[in-house]
Every structure is written in C-alpha cells, then in structure tokens.
Design an enzyme around this catalytic site. Sequence first.
Site, PDB file in Angstrom:
ATOM      1  N   GLU B  61       0.814  -1.230   0.000  1.00  0.00           N
ATOM      2  CA  GLU B  61       0.000   0.000   0.000  1.00  0.00           C
ATOM      3  C   GLU B  61       0.842   1.272   0.000  1.00  0.00           C
ATOM      4  O   GLU B  61       0.519   2.230  -0.712  1.00  0.00           O
ATOM      5  CB  GLU B  61      -0.969   0.013   1.189  1.00  0.00           C
ATOM      6  CG  GLU B  61      -2.142  -0.951   1.055  1.00  0.00           C
ATOM      7  CD  GLU B  61      -1.837  -2.364   1.508  1.00  0.00           C
ATOM      8  OE1 GLU B  61      -0.710  -2.611   1.987  1.00  0.00           O
ATOM      9  OE2 GLU B  61      -2.714  -3.238   1.392  1.00  0.00           O
ATOM     10  N   HIS B 130      -8.965  -5.084  10.759  1.00  0.00           N
ATOM     11  CA  HIS B 130      -9.678  -4.869   9.496  1.00  0.00           C
ATOM     12  C   HIS B 130     -10.966  -4.075   9.684  1.00  0.00           C
ATOM     13  O   HIS B 130     -11.825  -4.070   8.808  1.00  0.00           O
ATOM     14  CB  HIS B 130     -10.017  -6.223   8.846  1.00  0.00           C
ATOM     15  CG  HIS B 130      -8.827  -6.931   8.277  1.00  0.00           C
ATOM     16  ND1 HIS B 130      -7.717  -7.238   9.027  1.00  0.00           N
ATOM     17  CD2 HIS B 130      -8.571  -7.381   7.021  1.00  0.00           C
ATOM     18  CE1 HIS B 130      -6.835  -7.869   8.257  1.00  0.00           C
ATOM     19  NE2 HIS B 130      -7.323  -7.955   7.042  1.00  0.00           N
TER      20      HIS B 130
END
Lengths: 361, 331
Positions: B61, B130
């Site tokens: 990322e 998450h």
Amino acid sequence: MAAKTKSKPTAEYADAPINASLTDEDKIELLRKMVRIRRFEQTSLKHYQGDKIGGFLHLYIGQESVAVGSISLLGDNDHVITAYRDHGHALSVGMNMDECMAELFGKATGCSKGKGGSMHYFAPDKNYWGGHGIVGGQTPLGAGLAFALKYKGLKGCCLCYLGDGAINQGAFHEALNLASLWDLPVIYIIENNGYSMGTSQARSSAYPEGGLAQRAEGYNMAWDKLEGVSIYEIRAGVQKAVERAHEESKPTILEIMTYRHKGHSVADANAEKYRTKEEIQRYMQEHDPIEFWKTTLIDEGVITEDDYKAINKEAGAEANSAAEFAEKSPFPDESEIFDDIYWEVDNNTEAGRTGRHFFHK
Amino acid sequence: MPREITYREALREGLDEELAYDDNVCIIGEEVAEYNGAYKVTEGLWKKWGDKRLIDAPISEAGFIGMGIGASMLGIRPVMELMFYSFAYVAFDQMMNNAATCRYMSGGLTNCPIVVRGPANGGTNVGATHSHTPENIFANMPGLKVVSPSDAHDVKGLIKSSIRDNDPVYFMESTVLYGMTGEVPSNDELEDGELIIPLGKAKVKKEGTDISLIAHGRAVVTSLQAAEILAEKYDINAEVLDLRSIRPLDEAAIMESVRKTHRAIYVEENKPFCGVGAQISSMIMEQAFDDLDAPVLRITSADAPAFYSPPIEKLQLPNPEEIVERALTIC
C-alpha cells in the site's frame, strides 16, 4: 562489480560519447553550476547563523557534482524529485538563487511563498517535484512520476534522489518492486555520503559486497556504483541509466559515492564526533568535486586559474545579491495561511465554494 | 418504475463512466483487475477497459498509493482501491504527508487529483485490524477531503465528483452497504445526462420536527431505522440528515436542521474520542446554543477495538434501539 572507494582517473569516462560531445562552454557551465550551489549554501549558512533562517538547513556542500552532473543529462520529458537536501538539485534544474534564498528567509517571494522552507523547494515548470522532508517518502512519488510518463506514452524518465540513510525505509523497497515489476522509467540515485545523520553506513545498512545499489539484484533491476567526485564518471554512468529508461522503459539504481563536508544539518552538533576531523579534511582536500573538476578543466586547457576565480567571484556576488533580495522581501501576509491548501478553493470553483473547508475559529 | 441497483453496482457504474469520461482515469489496487475486485466493485471493468486502465497492484500500500500520488502530480487521475480502509495505515505517510501537504509546501504549484477509496467499517467479524473507521483521522488533515456515502444513489454521484475533483479525496465505503439496493436513475432519465453530486452537500433523508439525527455512512441507515421506531412507538418525528461528505462539510444544513428541531444526536460508527461527532457537536454548541433545548448527544462505536465474536461485535456498533433510547432522554 568491485567496490570502488577512491576516485579513479577520469580519462576513461572523459572519452564516453556523452562527455566527448561536451563543448568547452558546456564544461565551464558545469563548473559554474557547482560553484553557484556552493556559494549559495555558504551564503545561506552565514545567514542561518545570523538568525535570518529558521528550522533546518541541510547543506549539500561536497556533493554538488551529483546533482549537476546527472541533471545536465536531462531533456524535456525527464523529471526530478529529491529529499530534503535539495538546494543543489533546485539550482541545477534552473531555479534561481533569489527565489531559493527568499524561501530560506521565509519570505513571500520564496519559491514556495515561504510555506515550504529549505526542505521543500518545488518547480513543476522545470520538471522539479520537490524537496521532500520525510526520509524515503519521495521514492514512491518518483515511481509515480515515471508511471505517469509511461501512461502518457512519453519518452522520458524520473531521477529520484535519496540518501544512503533512506535505503532502509520500507517505502523505498515497495517503490523498487513496483518500478521493476511495471518497468517504470525511474532512476534511483543513492547519494552515498557515508552517514545517515550520525550513523555510519556500516552501522546502519546490511548490503552485499558490491555496495548499496547491488540490492537492486533482489528486484531484478540494473545497478551501478559511481565515484561522485568526477563529473565525467557521473555523466557517463547516469547516461546509461537514462538510455535504459528511455529506450527500454527500465529502472536503475545508482549509488554515487560522495561526501558532505558539513554536518547532517547545521543543527548537527556532532558533525565532528561521529567522523574524525582527519576524515573530513581528507575528503575536503582529495575528494572535493569542484576542485577536481576545476583541475580537470585547467589540465585540459579549458580554463585558467583566473577564469575559475572570476566564476567564483561572480557566484559569490550572485549569492550576496540573493540574500539582499531575500532580506528586502516582505514576509508572507497572514491571509496566505489558507491559500494553497485546496486547488478547488484557490481556483474559486463551484466545488471550492461548496461546503465548509476550514474549521478554525 | 424507478431503477433499483445495489450500492456496489452504482459505485461500479460511476467508475465505469469516469473511465469513459477521461483517459487519465485509471484504477489501481489489489485484485481490482483480473480478480474482478475483492468485493466485486470493479467486476467486469478490466475486461472492458484492459490492462492500462485497470491495474492489479501487489500488496504494497505505501508503494502503490505513493506511486499514485506521484502520478497524480503529473496529471494522471488514479482511483486507488484499498481492499480495506484499515490498510491506509500502512500508507499513512504517503496519504498524510505527500497527498495532503505537497500543494501547501510548494506554494500552490502542485496538486494531487487522486481518489483513495475502499470500505471503512466494522461489523463483519474480521477483528480489530480490518475494522477501522478512519474518517475522523483523515478529515483532521487540511488538504484532504473525506466522503462517506450511505446509499446507492449517492455513492454513484459522489464517486464521479470525487474523481473530477482536483484535490485528494478519501472515499470511505462500507462492505455492509455494498449489497443494499436503492433507486438510482439511469442517465437517460436525468436532465444533465449524468448523476453528479457535489461534495459538501448534505441531504435530508427524512424530514422531521422533533429531533435531528445527523450521521454519515452506514450510521445513516441505522438512524433511519431508529426514526421509524420513534415515529411508530413514541410519536416523535425525527429528522435524519446525511452529511455525505465530512470535509468539505455542509455546516448550513446541520444548523438549519438543529434550529428546526432544537435537539440533535450525532450517530456514527467512528470511535468517540475526537470523532466526527465531537467536531459537529462542538460546532452546534457554538453556533446554535440558544436554539438547543437539550445537550447534543453522540452515539458512536464502543470505545474499544473491534471484538471478533459476532454477537459481541454487534453490540459495539450503534443500533436503532440505542438511538431510540438516547433520543428519549432528551425528547
């Protein structure tokens, strides 16, 4: 490839086509650029010590050949991005001393209107994308500039500079993987001055025998190691990478051995503790890129000692004049605080006029 | 018969239309192309637009978001997908430093027309890593825009204006909303030929007179359910205001609603400390104090990391019953 630690004779590089094509004027211009960077920084140091400049001042003195030599190879579709030791790259791409000095003084006439300071010079009109303060943070951006060139179908490249202290940042490794995976025309130039702030290379990085750039092999990427004291060697080595980027759209890592005469920044109180005085003296005497190039040009009969003195004097006058310009320039107006945050607000578009963008008071 | 499609389909339509609108728009992210999207948002787009426009990124990322930011400085308009918005934390330096501050530090010489989108929600039993809801964190940073659509209609109109925006827009969706259907007019039903919703415009989802339930994202849906219960069981006519975009913020719509109802609760799935509701309630207190008949309340996720165990995690998130219960304390 064997590690090279000492400067080599320049003859083999002087004959490289990219150097053989240099005119005397070109060679003098390379010298003038290096001298201008040095005089600019010596002058900025004086004013930093005189409390005219705030924050940090990371000086490039001793490393001038790297920016000047590599940027001298670039064309219209080639781009540059670097870290916080950015004055040399800025002057090399053609930014002028006035705007750069005024930025250090925090003035409205500065290249970033006094909003960025020493570490954050930008000149997109000269394909120069900063000036970035976080170590290694610019390395994915460099891949992105290269991505954009490829996406648009332009034959160009991005030179992305970083220090030897940046090579252990995760963002750099992610950028390397993307650059190789997607064949991005980016050239990472590690300016290896031996120290990540006060920590030597040996104490900060694990690396193969060939040096820091050899880590490229793990990403199936080309690499090379160059001696940075020599403009000829830098130009010959970087040109190969530029051609690889232009012709094959392939990335390269280059490690260019150099040395900073000053501390990490002017605020580095230990600049003569983690390095011996003898070491600093030796590099200043034997590895100063300006002295080296000057001697080369005198040996070639391109200039005389008097010519060099004239160049030096002229650059000193230019730097002093820049400091006067900076001194006389106004500070930014307080109303500037909320400009240059949102493009849409600055341009007074419908999007910029819709909803509240700022929440102070 | 109005057309009904899912939030996911509406989002995809918006992306597809912007790929057609501007050649510089490309979609980059993990599994967005050949895999058709981890949550199938981009399903079919790679087949239609090919390798240049839909790009599968490695799990990296900081690298690919940073790369997108660099590309945007040179005029590309990348739409980056985060499989979960929680993964923004891996790219935090790129998103907070480079995208948000380069314009300022260059004195306005650069801008980053990038969109970073993905689901930012808890409630799906995937554990704390998450389940982050970082809209307050990114909205705290001047230079960034934060959008959080609550239904199919808005997600389409907002993604289109976000992609056309010349500033970085962080677009936070919800996996729980992806499958929800809503009315979304097709383009030939629209006067302008396309659905564009400006950032910075809130929407009254249900008009009311007794209390304002102000929310963003999925909490809007929860608030609408609470409003129904309040009407049916307690004869309380709640107004539900959906911010849609958090920064820029439609402050006028908030104050207008509060001045009408004199009571307000901010409902969100953010955590309470310095959450979006903290900002909004402070603004209401400053600007509409004399119009208030009761303190402004905030309903948030429980102030704890997301619990894995499904029945317990459910209790951590705002639910209609909790909203009703708190509303009754001030109505």
